[in-house]
Design a protein around this motif. Structure first.
Motif, PDB file in Angstrom:
ATOM      1  N   VAL A 167       0.874  -1.170   0.000  1.00 42.62           N
ATOM      2  CA  VAL A 167       0.000   0.000   0.000  1.00 42.62           C
ATOM      3  C   VAL A 167       0.912   1.220   0.000  1.00 42.62           C
ATOM      4  O   VAL A 167       1.787   1.359   0.859  1.00 42.62           O
ATOM      5  N   VAL A 168       0.720   2.096  -0.994  1.00 40.40           N
ATOM      6  CA  VAL A 168       1.543   3.294  -1.139  1.00 40.40           C
ATOM      7  C   VAL A 168       0.899   4.396  -0.297  1.00 40.40           C
ATOM      8  O   VAL A 168      -0.010   5.097  -0.735  1.00 40.40           O
ATOM      9  N   VAL A 169       1.361   4.527   0.925  1.00 43.62           N
ATOM     10  CA  VAL A 169       0.736   5.377   1.937  1.00 43.62           C
ATOM     11  C   VAL A 169       0.711   6.848   1.541  1.00 43.62           C
ATOM     12  O   VAL A 169      -0.279   7.543   1.778  1.00 43.62           O
ATOM     13  N   THR A 170       1.753   7.341   0.917  1.00 44.73           N
ATOM     14  CA  THR A 170       1.819   8.761   0.588  1.00 44.73           C
ATOM     15  C   THR A 170       1.225   9.085  -0.776  1.00 44.73           C
ATOM     16  O   THR A 170       1.328  10.211  -1.244  1.00 44.73           O
ATOM     17  N   ASP A 171       0.581   8.109  -1.421  1.00 39.45           N
ATOM     18  CA  ASP A 171      -0.061   8.351  -2.717  1.00 39.45           C
ATOM     19  C   ASP A 171      -1.328   7.496  -2.840  1.00 39.45           C
ATOM     20  O   ASP A 171      -1.584   6.879  -3.873  1.00 39.45           O
ATOM     21  N   LEU A 172      -2.113   7.440  -1.753  1.00 40.31           N
ATOM     22  CA  LEU A 172      -3.315   6.597  -1.708  1.00 40.31           C
ATOM     23  C   LEU A 172      -4.353   6.965  -2.759  1.00 40.31           C
ATOM     24  O   LEU A 172      -5.047   6.093  -3.277  1.00 40.31           O
ATOM     25  N   ASP A 173      -4.484   8.252  -3.071  1.00 33.45           N
ATOM     26  CA  ASP A 173      -5.539   8.666  -3.989  1.00 33.45           C
ATOM     27  C   ASP A 173      -5.245   8.313  -5.440  1.00 33.45           C
ATOM     28  O   ASP A 173      -6.158   8.186  -6.245  1.00 33.45           O
ATOM     29  N   ARG A 174      -3.971   8.112  -5.812  1.00 26.85           N
ATOM     30  CA  ARG A 174      -3.657   7.829  -7.217  1.00 26.85           C
ATOM     31  C   ARG A 174      -3.074   6.448  -7.473  1.00 26.85           C
ATOM     32  O   ARG A 174      -3.133   5.964  -8.601  1.00 26.85           O
ATOM     33  N   THR A 175      -2.482   5.810  -6.473  1.00 24.83           N
ATOM     34  CA  THR A 175      -1.862   4.500  -6.684  1.00 24.83           C
ATOM     35  C   THR A 175      -2.671   3.437  -5.971  1.00 24.83           C
ATOM     36  O   THR A 175      -2.843   3.482  -4.761  1.00 24.83           O
ATOM     37  N   SER A 176      -3.159   2.479  -6.747  1.00 25.51           N
ATOM     38  CA  SER A 176      -3.905   1.357  -6.167  1.00 25.51           C
ATOM     39  C   SER A 176      -2.942   0.471  -5.400  1.00 25.51           C
ATOM     40  O   SER A 176      -1.740   0.456  -5.692  1.00 25.51           O
ATOM     41  N   PRO A 177      -3.453  -0.297  -4.440  1.00 25.97           N
ATOM     42  CA  PRO A 177      -2.564  -1.272  -3.799  1.00 25.97           C
ATOM     43  C   PRO A 177      -1.883  -2.136  -4.853  1.00 25.97           C
ATOM     44  O   PRO A 177      -2.473  -2.481  -5.874  1.00 25.97           O
ATOM     45  N   THR A 178      -0.633  -2.435  -4.608  1.00 26.32           N
ATOM     46  CA  THR A 178       0.243  -3.069  -5.581  1.00 26.32           C
ATOM     47  C   THR A 178       0.628  -4.453  -5.105  1.00 26.32           C
ATOM     48  O   THR A 178       0.669  -4.713  -3.907  1.00 26.32           O
ATOM     49  N   LEU A 179       0.946  -5.307  -6.039  1.00 23.90           N
ATOM     50  CA  LEU A 179       1.307  -6.686  -5.725  1.00 23.90           C
ATOM     51  C   LEU A 179       2.674  -6.995  -6.304  1.00 23.90           C
ATOM     52  O   LEU A 179       2.991  -6.587  -7.426  1.00 23.90           O
ATOM     53  N   SER A 180       3.492  -7.706  -5.519  1.00 23.95           N
ATOM     54  CA  SER A 180       4.743  -8.241  -6.062  1.00 23.95           C
ATOM     55  C   SER A 180       4.808  -9.722  -5.720  1.00 23.95           C
ATOM     56  O   SER A 180       4.377 -10.141  -4.648  1.00 23.95           O
ATOM     57  N   ALA A 181       5.323 -10.485  -6.654  1.00 21.04           N
ATOM     58  CA  ALA A 181       5.490 -11.924  -6.455  1.00 21.04           C
ATOM     59  C   ALA A 181       6.901 -12.289  -6.893  1.00 21.04           C
ATOM     60  O   ALA A 181       7.347 -11.867  -7.970  1.00 21.04           O
ATOM     61  N   THR A 182       7.620 -13.030  -6.041  1.00 22.45           N
ATOM     62  CA  THR A 182       8.992 -13.412  -6.377  1.00 22.45           C
ATOM     63  C   THR A 182       9.239 -14.885  -6.078  1.00 22.45           C
ATOM     64  O   THR A 182       8.740 -15.423  -5.100  1.00 22.45           O
ATOM     65  N   LEU A 183      10.017 -15.493  -6.943  1.00 22.76           N
ATOM     66  CA  LEU A 183      10.570 -16.827  -6.696  1.00 22.76           C
ATOM     67  C   LEU A 183      11.991 -16.608  -6.218  1.00 22.76           C
ATOM     68  O   LEU A 183      12.738 -15.817  -6.826  1.00 22.76           O
ATOM     69  N   GLY A 184      12.379 -17.272  -5.138  1.00 17.43           N
ATOM     70  CA  GLY A 184      13.708 -17.018  -4.582  1.00 17.43           C
ATOM     71  C   GLY A 184      14.437 -18.255  -4.134  1.00 17.43           C
ATOM     72  O   GLY A 184      13.843 -19.269  -3.795  1.00 17.43           O
ATOM     73  N   TRP A 185      15.752 -18.130  -4.158  1.00 16.71           N
ATOM     74  CA  TRP A 185      16.661 -19.153  -3.610  1.00 16.71           C
ATOM     75  C   TRP A 185      17.271 -18.519  -2.375  1.00 16.71           C
ATOM     76  O   TRP A 185      17.746 -17.386  -2.404  1.00 16.71           O
ATOM     77  N   THR A 186      17.255 -19.252  -1.259  1.00 19.31           N
ATOM     78  CA  THR A 186      17.771 -18.729   0.015  1.00 19.31           C
ATOM     79  C   THR A 186      18.898 -19.613   0.524  1.00 19.31           C
ATOM     80  O   THR A 186      18.792 -20.841   0.532  1.00 19.31           O
ATOM     81  N   ALA A 187      19.986 -18.971   0.939  1.00 16.15           N
ATOM     82  CA  ALA A 187      21.105 -19.650   1.580  1.00 16.15           C
ATOM     83  C   ALA A 187      21.095 -19.287   3.064  1.00 16.15           C
ATOM     84  O   ALA A 187      20.804 -18.143   3.424  1.00 16.15           O
ATOM     85  N   TYR A 188      21.391 -20.275   3.937  1.00 16.12           N
ATOM     86  CA  TYR A 188      21.354 -20.081   5.389  1.00 16.12           C
ATOM     87  C   TYR A 188      22.762 -20.169   5.959  1.00 16.12           C
ATOM     88  O   TYR A 188      23.514 -21.066   5.600  1.00 16.12           O
ATOM     89  N   PHE A 189      23.091 -19.232   6.853  1.00 13.92           N
ATOM     90  CA  PHE A 189      24.415 -19.181   7.459  1.00 13.92           C
ATOM     91  C   PHE A 189      24.266 -19.133   8.969  1.00 13.92           C
ATOM     92  O   PHE A 189      23.542 -18.295   9.497  1.00 13.92           O
ATOM     93  N   GLU A 190      24.971 -20.015   9.676  1.00 22.03           N
ATOM     94  CA  GLU A 190      24.919 -20.028  11.150  1.00 22.03           C
ATOM     95  C   GLU A 190      26.058 -19.226  11.718  1.00 22.03           C
ATOM     96  O   GLU A 190      27.060 -19.044  11.155  1.00 22.03           O
TER      97      GLU A 190
END
Length: 190
Positions: A167-190
């Motif tokens: 949700v673009v808080v500072t542009d609510l009247d002109r920008t509709s809520p937006t969606l992003s979708a990502t596929l990701g590879w994650t590496a874990y470090f201890e």
């Protein structure tokens, strides 16, 4: 008189599944562990310029880093960058930088999580720029909520899908809520 189905095979299968689930190691990033995610996906938004509704889709790249505060809670951040594509304007940069909090539910090697965050959205195709009332990129405050699902067959890596609702808080009247979708590879470090 009706015969009851045999319960032996069903009980044996359920017992075997529970034994496998109980023997599996935890799959999420745990306390004091770092997780680095590299991903690619899409940014989908709609903005109003004058009386026109302009929709755009941007292929994006994502880099995220998070730290395990406990076995369930993590803090981190993500940065995305891409180029929005729309027939209504030239290709334009779109990017985000967010601080995020995560809560993880671990189910053997499938890890479901929720996230919430706040940060900045940067757009060359900002409504003010498209309307000709501003030049250069536009900056807006953005908050997000999302869900993710990781498949973690090994202790040191996972593959996953994350969907974030912005949700673009500072542009609510002109920008509709937006969606992003990502596929990701994650590496874990201890």
């Amino acid at each position: 008189m009706m015969k009851r189905p045999a319960r032996g095979p069903v009980a044996a299968i359920l017992t075997a599944l529970l034994a496998v689930a109980g023997a599996a190691s935890p799959a999420h990033a745990e306390e004091d562990e770092l997780a680095l995610t590299l991903g690619a996906g899409a940014w989908i938004e709609s903005a109003t310029v004058g009386d026109a509704e302009i929709a755009s889709v941007a292929p994006i790249a994502l880099v995220g880093l998070r730290y395990g505060l406990s076995d369930f809670w993590q803090l981190g951040g993500s940065v995305t960058a891409g180029v929005s594509l729309s027939g209504d304007h030239d290709p334009a940069f779109v990017g985000t930088a967010h601080l995020e909090a995560y809560y993880f539910l671990d189910v053997v090697t499938w890890v479901l999580y929720g996230m919430a965050g706040a940060g900045v959205l940067v757009r060359d195709a900002h409504p003010d720029v498209l309307a000709g009332t501003a030049s250069g990129p536009g900056f807006d405050l953005s908050v997000l909520a999302g869900l993710g699902l990781d498949y973690r067959p090994a202790r040191d890596w996972s593959l996953g899908l994350a969907i974030r609702y912005h949700v673009v808080v500072t542009d609510l009247d002109r920008t509709s809520p937006t969606l992003s979708a990502t596929l990701g590879w994650t590496a874990y470090f201890e």
